[in-house]
Design a protein around this motif. Structure first.
Motif, PDB file in Angstrom:
ATOM      1  N   SER A  36      13.815  -0.940  12.216  1.00 12.58           N
ATOM      2  CA  SER A  36      12.983  -2.139  12.311  1.00 12.58           C
ATOM      3  C   SER A  36      12.403  -2.439  10.938  1.00 12.58           C
ATOM      4  O   SER A  36      12.138  -1.533  10.143  1.00 12.58           O
ATOM      5  CB  SER A  36      11.865  -1.953  13.342  1.00 12.58           C
ATOM      6  OG  SER A  36      10.968  -0.953  12.934  1.00 12.58           O
ATOM      7  N   ILE A  37      12.239  -3.737  10.657  1.00  5.70           N
ATOM      8  CA  ILE A  37      11.684  -4.185   9.382  1.00  5.70           C
ATOM      9  C   ILE A  37      10.557  -5.168   9.686  1.00  5.70           C
ATOM     10  O   ILE A  37      10.760  -6.154  10.405  1.00  5.70           O
ATOM     11  CB  ILE A  37      12.739  -4.876   8.508  1.00  5.70           C
ATOM     12  CG1 ILE A  37      14.004  -4.016   8.387  1.00  5.70           C
ATOM     13  CG2 ILE A  37      12.169  -5.157   7.116  1.00  5.70           C
ATOM     14  CD1 ILE A  37      15.116  -4.684   7.597  1.00  5.70           C
ATOM     15  N   ASN A  38       9.376  -4.893   9.151  1.00  7.19           N
ATOM     16  CA  ASN A  38       8.244  -5.790   9.331  1.00  7.19           C
ATOM     17  C   ASN A  38       8.337  -6.970   8.368  1.00  7.19           C
ATOM     18  O   ASN A  38       8.937  -6.865   7.295  1.00  7.19           O
ATOM     19  CB  ASN A  38       6.925  -5.046   9.092  1.00  7.19           C
ATOM     20  CG  ASN A  38       6.643  -4.020  10.177  1.00  7.19           C
ATOM     21  OD1 ASN A  38       6.978  -4.228  11.342  1.00  7.19           O
ATOM     22  ND2 ASN A  38       6.048  -2.906   9.801  1.00  7.19           N
ATOM     23  N   LYS A  39       7.731  -8.069   8.764  1.00  8.66           N
ATOM     24  CA  LYS A  39       7.735  -9.265   7.929  1.00  8.66           C
ATOM     25  C   LYS A  39       7.085  -8.971   6.582  1.00  8.66           C
ATOM     26  O   LYS A  39       6.024  -8.369   6.509  1.00  8.66           O
ATOM     27  CB  LYS A  39       6.996 -10.402   8.640  1.00  8.66           C
ATOM     28  CG  LYS A  39       7.053 -11.733   7.898  1.00  8.66           C
ATOM     29  CD  LYS A  39       6.460 -12.849   8.719  1.00  8.66           C
ATOM     30  CE  LYS A  39       6.442 -14.162   7.951  1.00  8.66           C
ATOM     31  NZ  LYS A  39       7.782 -14.571   7.488  1.00  8.66           N
ATOM     32  N   GLY A  40       7.744  -9.374   5.507  1.00  8.67           N
ATOM     33  CA  GLY A  40       7.226  -9.164   4.164  1.00  8.67           C
ATOM     34  C   GLY A  40       7.595  -7.836   3.542  1.00  8.67           C
ATOM     35  O   GLY A  40       7.326  -7.611   2.364  1.00  8.67           O
ATOM     36  N   GLU A  41       8.235  -6.948   4.307  1.00  5.19           N
ATOM     37  CA  GLU A  41       8.626  -5.631   3.792  1.00  5.19           C
ATOM     38  C   GLU A  41      10.021  -5.662   3.184  1.00  5.19           C
ATOM     39  O   GLU A  41      10.820  -6.557   3.451  1.00  5.19           O
ATOM     40  CB  GLU A  41       8.620  -4.584   4.920  1.00  5.19           C
ATOM     41  CG  GLU A  41       7.283  -3.995   5.246  1.00  5.19           C
ATOM     42  CD  GLU A  41       7.407  -2.837   6.212  1.00  5.19           C
ATOM     43  OE1 GLU A  41       6.416  -2.109   6.355  1.00  5.19           O
ATOM     44  OE2 GLU A  41       8.472  -2.644   6.833  1.00  5.19           O
ATOM     45  N   THR A  42      10.313  -4.632   2.401  1.00 11.55           N
ATOM     46  CA  THR A  42      11.669  -4.374   1.936  1.00 11.55           C
ATOM     47  C   THR A  42      12.081  -2.993   2.429  1.00 11.55           C
ATOM     48  O   THR A  42      11.424  -1.998   2.107  1.00 11.55           O
ATOM     49  CB  THR A  42      11.775  -4.416   0.409  1.00 11.55           C
ATOM     50  OG1 THR A  42      11.440  -5.725  -0.056  1.00 11.55           O
ATOM     51  CG2 THR A  42      13.184  -4.097  -0.055  1.00 11.55           C
ATOM     52  N   LEU A  43      13.127  -2.950   3.236  1.00 10.73           N
ATOM     53  CA  LEU A  43      13.678  -1.679   3.716  1.00 10.73           C
ATOM     54  C   LEU A  43      14.900  -1.349   2.894  1.00 10.73           C
ATOM     55  O   LEU A  43      15.835  -2.146   2.793  1.00 10.73           O
ATOM     56  CB  LEU A  43      14.061  -1.770   5.191  1.00 10.73           C
ATOM     57  CG  LEU A  43      14.823  -0.550   5.747  1.00 10.73           C
ATOM     58  CD1 LEU A  43      13.920   0.677   5.788  1.00 10.73           C
ATOM     59  CD2 LEU A  43      15.393  -0.838   7.124  1.00 10.73           C
ATOM     60  N   GLY A  44      14.903  -0.181   2.269  1.00 13.77           N
ATOM     61  CA  GLY A  44      16.041   0.267   1.493  1.00 13.77           C
ATOM     62  C   GLY A  44      16.984   1.091   2.352  1.00 13.77           C
ATOM     63  O   GLY A  44      16.556   1.985   3.082  1.00 13.77           O
ATOM     64  N   LEU A  45      18.266   0.784   2.273  1.00 13.69           N
ATOM     65  CA  LEU A  45      19.291   1.520   3.005  1.00 13.69           C
ATOM     66  C   LEU A  45      20.170   2.197   1.972  1.00 13.69           C
ATOM     67  O   LEU A  45      20.840   1.523   1.176  1.00 13.69           O
ATOM     68  CB  LEU A  45      20.101   0.545   3.860  1.00 13.69           C
ATOM     69  CG  LEU A  45      20.948   1.099   5.008  1.00 13.69           C
ATOM     70  CD1 LEU A  45      20.100   1.907   5.971  1.00 13.69           C
ATOM     71  CD2 LEU A  45      21.639  -0.039   5.743  1.00 13.69           C
ATOM     72  N   VAL A  46      20.128   3.528   1.949  1.00 10.40           N
ATOM     73  CA  VAL A  46      20.784   4.261   0.865  1.00 10.40           C
ATOM     74  C   VAL A  46      21.743   5.300   1.437  1.00 10.40           C
ATOM     75  O   VAL A  46      21.525   5.840   2.524  1.00 10.40           O
ATOM     76  CB  VAL A  46      19.718   4.935  -0.044  1.00 10.40           C
ATOM     77  CG1 VAL A  46      18.955   6.014   0.701  1.00 10.40           C
ATOM     78  CG2 VAL A  46      20.332   5.498  -1.314  1.00 10.40           C
ATOM     79  N   GLY A  47      22.800   5.566   0.673  1.00 14.08           N
ATOM     80  CA  GLY A  47      23.792   6.555   1.085  1.00 14.08           C
ATOM     81  C   GLY A  47      25.031   6.412   0.233  1.00 14.08           C
ATOM     82  O   GLY A  47      25.180   5.459  -0.539  1.00 14.08           O
ATOM     83  N   GLN A 219      13.580   3.281  -4.971  1.00 21.25           N
ATOM     84  CA  GLN A 219      12.178   3.658  -5.180  1.00 21.25           C
ATOM     85  C   GLN A 219      11.395   2.512  -5.808  1.00 21.25           C
ATOM     86  O   GLN A 219      10.229   2.288  -5.475  1.00 21.25           O
ATOM     87  CB  GLN A 219      12.098   4.901  -6.057  1.00 21.25           C
ATOM     88  CG  GLN A 219      10.681   5.449  -6.220  1.00 21.25           C
ATOM     89  CD  GLN A 219      10.644   6.730  -7.045  1.00 21.25           C
ATOM     90  OE1 GLN A 219      11.598   7.056  -7.754  1.00 21.25           O
ATOM     91  NE2 GLN A 219       9.564   7.475  -6.938  1.00 21.25           N
ATOM     92  N   TYR A 220      12.024   1.778  -6.695  1.00 21.75           N
ATOM     93  CA  TYR A 220      11.359   0.665  -7.394  1.00 21.75           C
ATOM     94  C   TYR A 220      11.168  -0.544  -6.478  1.00 21.75           C
ATOM     95  O   TYR A 220      10.147  -1.229  -6.548  1.00 21.75           O
ATOM     96  CB  TYR A 220      12.185   0.275  -8.615  1.00 21.75           C
ATOM     97  CG  TYR A 220      11.652  -0.926  -9.364  1.00 21.75           C
ATOM     98  CD1 TYR A 220      10.497  -0.845 -10.136  1.00 21.75           C
ATOM     99  CD2 TYR A 220      12.320  -2.151  -9.299  1.00 21.75           C
ATOM    100  CE1 TYR A 220      10.012  -1.949 -10.820  1.00 21.75           C
ATOM    101  CE2 TYR A 220      11.839  -3.262  -9.982  1.00 21.75           C
ATOM    102  CZ  TYR A 220      10.689  -3.150 -10.738  1.00 21.75           C
ATOM    103  OH  TYR A 220      10.221  -4.247 -11.414  1.00 21.75           O
ATOM    104  N   MET A 221      12.136  -0.796  -5.589  1.00 22.69           N
ATOM    105  CA  MET A 221      12.164  -2.055  -4.851  1.00 22.69           C
ATOM    106  C   MET A 221      11.573  -2.002  -3.447  1.00 22.69           C
ATOM    107  O   MET A 221      11.137  -3.028  -2.928  1.00 22.69           O
ATOM    108  CB  MET A 221      13.620  -2.544  -4.723  1.00 22.69           C
ATOM    109  CG  MET A 221      14.236  -3.032  -6.009  1.00 22.69           C
ATOM    110  SD  MET A 221      13.499  -4.568  -6.618  1.00 22.69           S
ATOM    111  CE  MET A 221      13.904  -5.717  -5.302  1.00 22.69           C
ATOM    112  N   CYS A 222      11.544  -0.833  -2.814  1.00 21.33           N
ATOM    113  CA  CYS A 222      11.384  -0.796  -1.350  1.00 21.33           C
ATOM    114  C   CYS A 222      10.050  -0.217  -0.874  1.00 21.33           C
ATOM    115  O   CYS A 222       9.438   0.614  -1.545  1.00 21.33           O
ATOM    116  CB  CYS A 222      12.529   0.007  -0.733  1.00 21.33           C
ATOM    117  SG  CYS A 222      14.150  -0.680  -1.146  1.00 21.33           S
ATOM    118  N   ASP A 223       9.659  -0.655   0.325  1.00 22.52           N
ATOM    119  CA  ASP A 223       8.478  -0.123   1.005  1.00 22.52           C
ATOM    120  C   ASP A 223       8.860   1.025   1.932  1.00 22.52           C
ATOM    121  O   ASP A 223       8.113   1.981   2.088  1.00 22.52           O
ATOM    122  CB  ASP A 223       7.801  -1.226   1.833  1.00 22.52           C
ATOM    123  CG  ASP A 223       7.416  -2.418   0.987  1.00 22.52           C
ATOM    124  OD1 ASP A 223       6.591  -2.244   0.081  1.00 22.52           O
ATOM    125  OD2 ASP A 223       7.950  -3.519   1.223  1.00 22.52           O
TER     126      ASP A 223
END
Length: 324
Positions: A36-47, A219-223
């Motif tokens: 889930s992603i809240n409004k205004g957030e940035t979720l990083g998906l890494v792998g 790390q720089y971009m995401c919440d």
């Protein structure tokens, strides 16, 4: 905060055949992902490459259909929409692809590229209004009015990606998928594009799904950060919690491979993983990471699939090390 996007047990299997066999198999690209992603957030998906990150990015916009599961945008199930209803919702979303050169039509001028979303969604029917909007968006991403009449091959990679970003925001969306938006760019250009995306997020109150294999960029971009391995989410936490105290052995190995930007500082102790990533057509039983895990706990990891458990305020990990 309001939940803008949510996936529930999302799965995507692709049928495939081998080189020396006509027997069909299924590639488990995404296998039961709930996010889930809240409004205004940035979720990083890494792998690593092949873990299913890009497939999730396309699933949440319904560019491809899921095998199972659901995607909710502002509480509306995308799988229940068709035709005009789906098109209307898509005005509120956008995507920036990894390779700008491949995602821009070489036969279309920048003006034609930017006007395409406006024409499809019948936004600003007056030609003058469309041109004013395109000029405004171009200026916002650091380009000029004279660029409208040019073709993609006349621009550098960084400028092409700025054009892709302009196309993604021209309908004033709420949510944008950023699929490794800087990995095809020179290092000197990457920081400028990341800073542009950060500024646009603040200015337009955007919500991002940021896909990357680079933990330092994440790390720089995401919440929030979700770590993927072989189609599954194995660790999910706030950026602060994750980088202060990583739990999963795979996440620790990923970070250990990241270069340290300051040459005066000693790099992290490198964690070397044994073996290759298992085939996604026949994923291992139990924990999917166990064939390469340096902290494997015998038959428990080999036979039992780990459930995700909370180990912090907003920190969850799927690993038998924390389920004893």
């Amino acid at each position: 905060m309001n939940k803008l996007l949510e996936t529930q047990q999302l799965k995507k299997y692709f049928p495939t055949t081998g080189f020396f066999s006509t027997k069909k198999a299924l590639v488990h690209a995404v296998d039961g992902v709930s996010l889930s992603i809240n409004k205004g957030e940035t979720l990083g998906l890494v792998g690593e490459s092949g873990s299913g990150k890009t497939t999730i990015g396309r699933l949440v916009l319904r560019l491809i259909e899921p095998t199972e599961g659901a995607v909710f945008f502002s509480g509306v199930n995308l799988m229940s929409l068709n035709g005009k209803a789906l098109r209307k919702l898509r005005q509120r979303t956008g995507i920036v692809f990894q390779d700008p050169q491949a995602s821009l039509n070489p036969r279309m001028t920048i003006e034609e590229t930017l006007s395409r979303p406006l024409l499809i969604h019948k936004s600003l029917s007056a030609t003058k209004g469309r041109r004013e909007l395109m000029l405004s968006v171009l200026e916002r991403v650091g380009l000029e009015s004279e660029h409208l009449g040019r073709y993609p091959h006349e621009f550098s990679g960084g400028q092409q990606q700025r054009i892709s970003i302009a196309r993604a925001i021209i309908l004033n969306p709420e949510f944008i998928v950023l699929d490794e938006p800087t990995s095809a760019l020179d290092v000197s250009v990457q920081a400028k594009v990341l800073n542009l995306l950060t500024a646009l997020r603040k200015e337009f109150d955007l919500t991002y799904l940021f896909i990357s294999h680079d933990l330092t960029v994440i790390q720089y971009m995401c919440d929030m950060v979700a770590v993927m391995y072989l189609g599954e989410i194995i660790e999910l936490a706030t950026t602060e919690e994750l980088f202060e105290d990583m739990k999963h052995p795979y996440t620790k190995a990923l970070l250990s491979a990241a270069p340290v930007p300051d040459p005066k500082k000693r790099g992290r102790e490198r964690i070397f993983l044994v073996g290759e990533i298992p085939s996604s057509t026949n994923p291992p039983a139990g924990c999917r990471f166990h064939p390469r895990c340096p902290q494997k706990i015998g038959k428990i990891c080999e036979q039992e699939h780990p459930e995700s458990i909370e180990v912090g305020t907003k920190h969850a990990v799927a690993c038998h090390l924390y389920q004893q």
